[in-house]
Scaffold this motif. Structure first.
Motif, mmCIF file in Angstrom:
data_model
loop_
_atom_site.group_PDB
_atom_site.id
_atom_site.type_symbol
_atom_site.label_atom_id
_atom_site.label_comp_id
_atom_site.label_asym_id
_atom_site.label_seq_id
_atom_site.Cartn_x
_atom_site.Cartn_y
_atom_site.Cartn_z
ATOM 1 N N PHE A 86 -9.200 10.256 -4.551
ATOM 2 C CA PHE A 86 -9.256 8.881 -5.053
ATOM 3 C C PHE A 86 -10.670 8.316 -4.858
ATOM 4 O O PHE A 86 -11.205 7.645 -5.747
ATOM 5 C CB PHE A 86 -8.235 8.009 -4.324
ATOM 6 C CG PHE A 86 -8.205 6.587 -4.798
ATOM 7 C CD1 PHE A 86 -7.496 6.236 -5.936
ATOM 8 C CD2 PHE A 86 -8.880 5.588 -4.110
ATOM 9 C CE1 PHE A 86 -7.458 4.919 -6.388
ATOM 10 C CE2 PHE A 86 -8.861 4.280 -4.544
ATOM 11 C CZ PHE A 86 -8.149 3.941 -5.687
ATOM 12 N N CYS A 87 -11.261 8.577 -3.704
ATOM 13 C CA CYS A 87 -12.629 8.114 -3.433
ATOM 14 C C CYS A 87 -13.614 8.710 -4.430
ATOM 15 O O CYS A 87 -14.521 8.026 -4.921
ATOM 16 C CB CYS A 87 -13.040 8.479 -2.012
ATOM 17 S SG CYS A 87 -12.183 7.561 -0.715
ATOM 18 N N GLU A 105 -5.805 13.854 -0.940
ATOM 19 C CA GLU A 105 -5.442 12.798 -1.893
ATOM 20 C C GLU A 105 -6.376 11.598 -1.754
ATOM 21 O O GLU A 105 -6.847 11.038 -2.753
ATOM 22 C CB GLU A 105 -4.001 12.354 -1.649
ATOM 23 C CG GLU A 105 -3.569 11.203 -2.548
ATOM 24 C CD GLU A 105 -2.303 10.505 -2.072
ATOM 25 O OE1 GLU A 105 -1.916 9.490 -2.686
ATOM 26 O OE2 GLU A 105 -1.726 10.946 -1.062
ATOM 27 N N MET A 106 -6.653 11.203 -0.509
ATOM 28 C CA MET A 106 -7.536 10.067 -0.261
ATOM 29 C C MET A 106 -8.949 10.347 -0.759
ATOM 30 O O MET A 106 -9.575 9.507 -1.422
ATOM 31 C CB MET A 106 -7.558 9.746 1.234
ATOM 32 C CG MET A 106 -6.232 9.285 1.794
ATOM 33 S SD MET A 106 -6.271 9.188 3.598
ATOM 34 C CE MET A 106 -4.588 8.664 3.966
ATOM 35 N N HIS A 142 -13.229 7.066 -7.918
ATOM 36 C CA HIS A 142 -13.683 5.675 -8.025
ATOM 37 C C HIS A 142 -15.016 5.427 -7.309
ATOM 38 O O HIS A 142 -15.394 4.281 -7.074
ATOM 39 C CB HIS A 142 -12.604 4.748 -7.479
ATOM 40 C CG HIS A 142 -11.336 4.785 -8.287
ATOM 41 N ND1 HIS A 142 -11.186 4.090 -9.462
ATOM 42 C CD2 HIS A 142 -10.181 5.485 -8.102
ATOM 43 C CE1 HIS A 142 -9.975 4.323 -9.959
ATOM 44 N NE2 HIS A 142 -9.359 5.169 -9.156
ATOM 45 N N PHE A 181 -4.049 3.044 3.370
ATOM 46 C CA PHE A 181 -4.596 3.564 2.123
ATOM 47 C C PHE A 181 -3.960 2.956 0.877
ATOM 48 O O PHE A 181 -4.665 2.679 -0.104
ATOM 49 C CB PHE A 181 -4.459 5.095 2.105
ATOM 50 C CG PHE A 181 -4.985 5.738 0.861
ATOM 51 C CD1 PHE A 181 -6.317 5.584 0.480
ATOM 52 C CD2 PHE A 181 -4.142 6.512 0.065
ATOM 53 C CE1 PHE A 181 -6.790 6.190 -0.679
ATOM 54 C CE2 PHE A 181 -4.617 7.106 -1.095
ATOM 55 C CZ PHE A 181 -5.948 6.947 -1.471
ATOM 56 N N LEU A 222 -8.473 -0.863 -7.554
ATOM 57 C CA LEU A 222 -8.016 -0.960 -8.939
ATOM 58 C C LEU A 222 -8.015 -2.403 -9.431
ATOM 59 O O LEU A 222 -8.400 -2.685 -10.575
ATOM 60 C CB LEU A 222 -6.624 -0.349 -9.067
ATOM 61 C CG LEU A 222 -6.526 1.158 -8.755
ATOM 62 C CD1 LEU A 222 -5.070 1.619 -8.799
ATOM 63 C CD2 LEU A 222 -7.379 1.965 -9.722
ATOM 64 N N LYS A 235 -6.211 1.371 -2.268
ATOM 65 C CA LYS A 235 -6.086 1.720 -3.684
ATOM 66 C C LYS A 235 -5.851 0.470 -4.534
ATOM 67 O O LYS A 235 -6.472 0.294 -5.590
ATOM 68 C CB LYS A 235 -4.930 2.705 -3.876
ATOM 69 C CG LYS A 235 -5.179 4.084 -3.299
ATOM 70 C CD LYS A 235 -3.930 4.954 -3.358
ATOM 71 C CE LYS A 235 -3.456 5.208 -4.765
ATOM 72 N NZ LYS A 235 -2.294 6.133 -4.802
ATOM 73 N N HIS A 236 -4.971 -0.398 -4.063
ATOM 74 C CA HIS A 236 -4.660 -1.621 -4.806
ATOM 75 C C HIS A 236 -5.909 -2.487 -4.975
ATOM 76 O O HIS A 236 -6.162 -3.009 -6.078
ATOM 77 C CB HIS A 236 -3.571 -2.402 -4.076
ATOM 78 C CG HIS A 236 -3.305 -3.751 -4.676
ATOM 79 N ND1 HIS A 236 -2.503 -3.942 -5.783
ATOM 80 C CD2 HIS A 236 -3.767 -5.000 -4.325
ATOM 81 C CE1 HIS A 236 -2.471 -5.224 -6.096
ATOM 82 N NE2 HIS A 236 -3.217 -5.887 -5.227
#
Length: 491
Positions: A210-211, A206-207, A214, A169, A177, A173-174
């Motif tokens: 983030f999904c 948390e995952m 974004h 994960f 972004l 994320k990297h």
């Protein structure tokens, strides 16, 4: 008449007592005894009797006959009243092939080979917890992102795969972004979409947050009801189904219902349960299902899962599933089969949906690129799986190579050249050529040949059966014709 025939010229003037017309390119094959499917070069089709087909070819159709009018309106012939026919056909042909100029739109990042499932039909064998060996690095990811934005396509989809993609994960994320940041620097930013393929077993709040932030869509695996799914997709605790369903519900709540999709794979254990599998997808409130056979790659071959059943057994399964879906629609349940949708869009519209396995020339490289966990780049996901069998035929290069070098790879260029089905032996005479495509990775893996020996090809056997079946269903039932037309236009 032989099984397949083609008429590939339109400068032949046919004259008779009934007038004159010119033939436009078309092909035909027998559908039922005495009835023929006739297709033109953009996939439009008509059903003609043997007698009408013979009179059409020999110039004996009267301009007042219904068959004549249909053949003219669908660009099978041109006369003094349809001088624009060839130009209209050319426009439709250009529309069908316009995707070639757009280049690669799908970019697959294999973040890791680690996975806590041990599915025996998986094409990629599960690896250990050694992150150093089996995870993509930030450096490799950054180089891959640079290549992504070299594609001239105005719409780019980045798809995360594994293993289990969410086991890496931080790198996901990297990439998200960084890709967004690079996209903003462009004079004309691309339409950027993200998809994460996951079994949902390890996903956290948390995952998912983030999904949601974004707009990363989720693609998961659901093989059917609880007992079947857990048999096909074993994991510690034997709770794969429970985790999948819980993950689907949570992801829908945070991301939206349309942001979550599912795929199934047909194993030998699945064959008796076509209706039950469809019912599971209906119960979980999906809009449709993709009835997929096993793929002949990697770990699936090592575990002998691929040879667990033949193409005939899968086609019986497919027919049962599709017929049941049609009945559901007759009963008022709006549900579709996505492979049929893809084919129908090629049959009933002038656009090509760009499904990699049904593209001509082949969709490898042009339709998708795969950036593997070790920095190697493959022409398709199947090419990556073929490499799991130590066959690197379709490796284009690595993330250290220039964009131009990747796409001037000799194997890639040769595969494209030989996979243009309009000029491939047997394909060029096939009435279904415009609905089908080329899969050089499949045929290389099976027969060590880009084109493949068509009479022995499971790819051909499956598709020809499905093509004929779709036509038969439409011709036999007006409801099905209307239903399939709706599917084609919504693909």
């Amino acid at each position: 008449m032989s099984k397949f025939q083609s008429i590939d010229f339109y400068d032949r003037q046919l004259s008779s007592d009934h007038g004159s017309y010119r033939l436009l390119p078309f092909r035909f094959t027998e559908l039922e005894q005495g009835e023929y499917v006739v297709t033109n070069m953009v996939g439009e089709y008509l059903i003609l009797t043997r007698e009408a087909l013979q009179r059409f070819v020999n110039g004996g159709l009267k301009s007042s006959e219904p068959e004549y009018l249909e053949l003219r309106s669908h660009h099978f012939l041109t006369d003094k009243q349809s001088v624009m026919g060839p130009d209209l056909l050319a426009i439709k042909t250009r529309t069908r092939y316009e995707r070639l100029a757009q280049w690669t739109g799908l970019h697959i990042f294999v973040l890791t080979l680690r996975c806590e499932h041990s599915c025996p039909y998986c094409q990629v064998s599960r690896q250990s917890e050694d992150k150093a060996l089996y995870d993509m690095t930030i450096d490799q990811a950054d180089k891959a992102i640079s290549l992504v934005f070299r594609s001239p396509n105005s719409a780019v989809k980045i798809e995360f795969q594994g293993g289990e993609s969410f086991l890496n994960f931080p790198l996901m994320k990297h990439i998200v972004l960084t890709a967004k940041s690079e996209n903003k620097k462009l004079t004309v930013p691309k339409e950027l979409v993200f998809v994460a393929a996951t079994n949902l077993a390890v996903i956290t709040d948390e995952m998912l947050s983030f999904c949601a932030e974004h707009e990363i869509k989720i693609s998961t695996s659901l093989d059917g009801p609880k007992e079947l799914h857990n048999k096909n997709r074993p994991r510690p605790g034997r709770d794969s189904y429970e985790r999948t369903i819980a993950g689907i519900e949570k992801a829908r709540h945070l991301l939206g219902r349309d942001a979550v999709s599912a795929l199934m794979t047909t194993t030998q254990a699945s064959l008796p349960y076509a209706q039950a599998i469809v019912d599971e997808y209906v119960e979980q409130e999906f809009n449709g299902i993709f009835l997929r056979p096993l793929s002949p790659y990697g770990f699936a071959l090592k575990t002998k899962y691929y040879r667990a059943y033949d193409s005939k057994a899968w086609l019986e399964f497919y027919d049962q599933g599709l017929n049941y879906i049609i009945q559901l629609n007759k009963d008022g349940v709006d549900f579709r089969e996505y492979y049929a949708c893809t084919i129908l869009s090629k049959m009933l519209t002038s656009k090509d949906p760009g499904y990699v396995d049904l593209m001509s020339p082949a969709g490898i490289g042009l339709g998708a690129l795969v950036y593997n966990y070790d920095g190697k780049i493959y022409a398709s996901d199947e090419a990556r799986m073929l490499a799991e069998m130590h066959d690197f035929k379709f490796q284009l290069g690595t993330v250290d190579d220039d964009f131009e070098i990747l796409f001037t790879n000799e194997t890639f260029l040769r595969a494209l050249d030989e996979s243009f089905s309009y000029s491939v032996p047997m394909c060029s005479d096939c009435a279904f050529e415009t609905w089908c495509g080329a899969d050089p990775v499949f045929h290389w893996g099976q027969q060590k040949d880009f084109i493949g020996r068509k009479p022995e090809s499971e790819f051909c056997q499956r598709n020809m059966h499905i093509f004929k079946g779709l036509v038969r269903r439409m011709e036999a039932d007006p409801f099905v014709k209307k239903l399939f037309t709706r599917w084609a236009n919504s693909c």
